[in-house]
Scaffold this motif. Structure first.
Motif, PDB file in Angstrom:
ATOM      1  N   HIS A 128      30.788   8.124  15.224  1.00 44.65           N
ATOM      2  CA  HIS A 128      30.424   6.864  15.874  1.00 44.65           C
ATOM      3  C   HIS A 128      29.047   6.496  15.324  1.00 44.65           C
ATOM      4  N   VAL A 129      28.938   5.279  14.781  1.00 38.95           N
ATOM      5  CA  VAL A 129      27.689   4.821  14.162  1.00 38.95           C
ATOM      6  C   VAL A 129      27.138   3.674  14.987  1.00 38.95           C
ATOM      7  N   GLU A 130      25.873   3.772  15.332  1.00 34.65           N
ATOM      8  CA  GLU A 130      25.231   2.759  16.166  1.00 34.65           C
ATOM      9  C   GLU A 130      23.853   2.428  15.596  1.00 34.65           C
ATOM     10  N   VAL A 131      23.498   1.149  15.625  1.00 37.76           N
ATOM     11  CA  VAL A 131      22.179   0.709  15.178  1.00 37.76           C
ATOM     12  C   VAL A 131      21.435   0.157  16.389  1.00 37.76           C
ATOM     13  N   ASP A 132      20.250   0.667  16.637  1.00 40.75           N
ATOM     14  CA  ASP A 132      19.399   0.159  17.716  1.00 40.75           C
ATOM     15  C   ASP A 132      18.690  -1.084  17.193  1.00 40.75           C
TER      16      ASP A 132
ATOM     17  N   ALA B  77      22.276   6.752   4.695  1.00 44.80           N
ATOM     18  CA  ALA B  77      21.741   5.504   5.255  1.00 44.80           C
ATOM     19  C   ALA B  77      20.918   5.787   6.505  1.00 44.80           C
ATOM     20  N   ALA B  78      21.436   6.635   7.375  1.00 41.75           N
ATOM     21  CA  ALA B  78      20.704   6.981   8.599  1.00 41.75           C
ATOM     22  C   ALA B  78      19.410   7.715   8.268  1.00 41.75           C
TER      23      ALA B  78
ATOM     24  N   GLU C 266      14.352   4.950  11.676  1.00 44.55           N
ATOM     25  CA  GLU C 266      15.373   5.765  12.344  1.00 44.55           C
ATOM     26  C   GLU C 266      16.134   4.975  13.402  1.00 44.55           C
ATOM     27  N   ALA C 267      16.594   3.777  13.020  1.00 39.96           N
ATOM     28  CA  ALA C 267      17.333   2.925  13.951  1.00 39.96           C
ATOM     29  C   ALA C 267      18.821   3.262  14.008  1.00 39.96           C
ATOM     30  N   ILE C 268      19.304   4.109  13.103  1.00 42.43           N
ATOM     31  CA  ILE C 268      20.725   4.431  13.031  1.00 42.43           C
ATOM     32  C   ILE C 268      20.976   5.788  13.673  1.00 42.43           C
ATOM     33  N   ALA C 269      21.911   5.814  14.625  1.00 43.81           N
ATOM     34  CA  ALA C 269      22.308   7.062  15.276  1.00 43.81           C
ATOM     35  C   ALA C 269      23.774   7.326  14.954  1.00 43.81           C
TER      36      ALA C 269
ATOM     37  N   VAL D  14      24.812  13.871  15.062  1.00 42.05           N
ATOM     38  CA  VAL D  14      24.780  14.181  13.637  1.00 42.05           C
ATOM     39  C   VAL D  14      23.410  13.781  13.098  1.00 42.05           C
ATOM     40  N   PHE D  15      22.977  12.565  13.484  1.00 39.72           N
ATOM     41  CA  PHE D  15      21.644  12.085  13.136  1.00 39.72           C
ATOM     42  C   PHE D  15      21.180  11.113  14.211  1.00 39.72           C
ATOM     43  N   PRO D  16      19.955  11.171  14.649  1.00 45.10           N
ATOM     44  CA  PRO D  16      19.007  12.238  14.318  1.00 45.10           C
ATOM     45  C   PRO D  16      19.443  13.556  14.934  1.00 45.10           C
TER      46      PRO D  16
END
Length: 77
Positions: free
Chosen positions: A6-10, A52-53, A59-62, A72-74
């Motif tokens: 699951h990829v999320e951008v803050d 990319a993350a 560090e806006a990508i989780a 997975v990241f961070p």
């Protein structure tokens, strides 16, 4: 890497640098406000999305594992 992520951008943190587009073309896009959006909220685990993350300057990508929610990241500290 056989997991689904699951990829999320803050968007409150994203500064629109475009580094995610550089590392993972096709996985992210910049919206009209020049903020990143994942093309799909879930994706197969892959090195480009992880890069990319990791390459996001703010560090806006989780990324988490679908189903279990493990980060997975961070990474957990």
């Amino acid at each position: 890497m056989g997991d689904r992520w699951h990829v999320e951008v803050d968007r409150g943190v994203c500064i629109g640098s475009g580094m995610c587009l550089h590392h993972a073309p096709g996985a992210f896009r910049l919206g009209t406000a020049r903020q990143s959006h994942p093309e799909e909220s879930e994706t197969d685990a892959n090195e480009a999305v992880l890069a990319a993350a990791e390459g996001c300057p703010v560090e806006a990508i989780a990324i988490t594992v679908v189903g279990g929610g493990e980060p997975v990241f961070p990474p957990e500290e």
